[in-house]
Enzyme design. Sequence first.
Site, short mmCIF file in Angstrom:
data_model
loop_
_atom_site.label_atom_id
_atom_site.label_comp_id
_atom_site.label_asym_id
_atom_site.label_seq_id
_atom_site.Cartn_x
_atom_site.Cartn_y
_atom_site.Cartn_z
N GLU A 1 43.74 49.32 33.35
CA GLU A 1 44.17 47.97 33.70
C GLU A 1 43.02 46.96 33.69
O GLU A 1 43.26 45.75 33.67
CB GLU A 1 44.89 47.96 35.05
CG GLU A 1 46.19 48.73 35.02
CD GLU A 1 47.04 48.53 36.26
OE1 GLU A 1 47.11 47.39 36.74
OE2 GLU A 1 47.62 49.51 36.74
N ARG B 1 53.84 51.70 28.91
CA ARG B 1 52.70 52.40 29.51
C ARG B 1 52.42 53.69 28.76
O ARG B 1 53.33 54.30 28.18
CB ARG B 1 52.99 52.72 30.99
CG ARG B 1 53.25 51.47 31.86
CD ARG B 1 52.01 50.61 31.98
NE ARG B 1 52.21 49.44 32.81
CZ ARG B 1 52.45 48.21 32.34
NH1 ARG B 1 52.57 48.02 31.02
NH2 ARG B 1 52.56 47.19 33.16
N LYS C 1 38.83 46.60 40.51
CA LYS C 1 38.36 47.80 39.82
C LYS C 1 37.32 47.45 38.75
O LYS C 1 36.34 48.18 38.58
CB LYS C 1 39.55 48.53 39.18
CG LYS C 1 40.48 49.20 40.16
CD LYS C 1 39.81 50.30 40.97
CE LYS C 1 39.52 51.53 40.14
NZ LYS C 1 38.96 52.64 40.97
N HIS D 1 52.65 40.59 35.34
CA HIS D 1 53.01 41.95 34.92
C HIS D 1 52.52 42.20 33.49
O HIS D 1 52.98 41.56 32.54
CB HIS D 1 54.52 42.12 35.00
CG HIS D 1 54.97 43.54 34.98
ND1 HIS D 1 56.28 43.91 35.03
CD2 HIS D 1 54.26 44.70 34.90
CE1 HIS D 1 56.38 45.23 35.00
NE2 HIS D 1 55.16 45.73 34.91
N THR E 1 44.77 56.19 54.64
CA THR E 1 45.66 55.03 54.69
C THR E 1 47.06 55.51 54.33
O THR E 1 47.31 56.71 54.17
CB THR E 1 45.20 53.93 53.73
OG1 THR E 1 45.13 54.47 52.39
CG2 THR E 1 43.83 53.40 54.13
N ALA F 1 40.43 54.18 46.46
CA ALA F 1 40.74 52.82 46.02
C ALA F 1 42.12 52.43 46.50
O ALA F 1 43.01 53.27 46.63
CB ALA F 1 40.68 52.72 44.49
N GLU F 2 42.27 51.15 46.74
CA GLU F 2 43.61 50.58 46.83
C GLU F 2 44.08 50.42 45.40
O GLU F 2 43.37 49.85 44.57
CB GLU F 2 43.58 49.24 47.55
CG GLU F 2 43.12 49.31 48.99
CD GLU F 2 44.18 49.94 49.90
OE1 GLU F 2 45.35 50.02 49.48
OE2 GLU F 2 43.82 50.33 51.02
N TYR G 1 44.15 43.72 41.90
CA TYR G 1 43.79 45.14 41.83
C TYR G 1 42.86 45.42 40.66
O TYR G 1 41.77 45.99 40.82
CB TYR G 1 45.04 46.00 41.72
CG TYR G 1 44.78 47.38 41.14
CD1 TYR G 1 43.93 48.26 41.80
CD2 TYR G 1 45.34 47.78 39.93
CE1 TYR G 1 43.67 49.52 41.27
CE2 TYR G 1 45.08 49.03 39.41
CZ TYR G 1 44.25 49.90 40.08
OH TYR G 1 43.97 51.14 39.55
N SER G 2 43.27 45.03 39.46
CA SER G 2 42.45 45.34 38.28
C SER G 2 41.13 44.59 38.31
O SER G 2 40.10 45.10 37.85
CB SER G 2 43.22 45.05 37.00
OG SER G 2 43.65 43.70 36.93
N ALA G 3 41.11 43.38 38.88
CA ALA G 3 39.86 42.63 38.99
C ALA G 3 38.88 43.35 39.91
O ALA G 3 37.67 43.42 39.64
CB ALA G 3 40.14 41.22 39.51
#
Length: 339
Positions: A127, A217, A157, A279, A36, A83-84, A153-155
Amino acid sequence: MKLCVTGGAGFIGSNFIYYMQKHHPEYEILNLDLLTYAGNLESLKEAEASPNYRFVRGDIADTALVTGLFEKERFDIVVNFAAESHVDRAVLDPSVFVRTNVLGTQVLLDAARTFGVKRFHQVSTDEVYGDLPLDRPDLFFTETSPLHTSSPYSAAKAGADLLVLAYHRTFGLPVTISRCSNNYGPYQFPEKLIPLMILRALKDEPLPVYGTGENVRDWLYVDDHCAAIDLILQKGTPGEVYNIGGHNEYTNLSVVKTILQELKKPESLISFVSDRPGHDRRYAIDPAKITKELGWKPSETFTHGIHKTVRWYVEHSDWWQHILSEEYSRYIEVMYGSR
């Protein structure tokens, strides 16, 4: 030993392939990647010189392809990087993240179970724990912290992690999971903070910083992450989760200022933009478990690691030039132009 690396044309995956070639040259490595937008075979030109490396283009959510590949190759180890992974893109289109990160992981797990994979390792993220308050520097994520996701995204993962653990408990599949803090280093796609800021600063373009830039971070140099995964594969206990963090906490603003200092560029290039939805404020990993049980510690300081990273992008303009295409420029405009 036959190793399948999914998503090996991406940032961490390509660095992991190089790490394994260096430390385990006897391993046969097959890289399964859909290529991708963030996958780049140019990152693996040196890896291709090894007779023990092969590339297969394919989607981890393609059941027929994955099943056929696993039946033919009979992998000993699978490390799932595929992964995305970009939160901003997940805000634009969550469905792609669910398909790749959840369904794709399930397809891999089924194939691993059917064809007797000896270790399935899932590369996850800090995350999945959500975020921590900025005014509590004493708090850290541990492996027992509750999952409390903030973005699609984190959900996705977190959903994949739960599937991996369920396949261990239900089917006895020998799995491990690592949840790492923010990685940086060579070959990172320039939608992420550090390469984005480096490349825009090199062109004297505005550096878009979300909100006030106070989000924190924990930064981990990519080679330290690769070393930790290798150690988990060799010594990790099946069914366990291992947090990987560098104890290198910095605000986004301080990271951007450090990059400007490295490049001798003025701070006037910084441009604050409106914050993105959901965020997270602060991520901070406690790596005590992997340190105590497996003996891992990060070897790279942020000061030295960011210096090496900036130099790499300066010296490898041939790698990133083609990425800055019209399509990528349009994406940047969508994400930051109206903020």
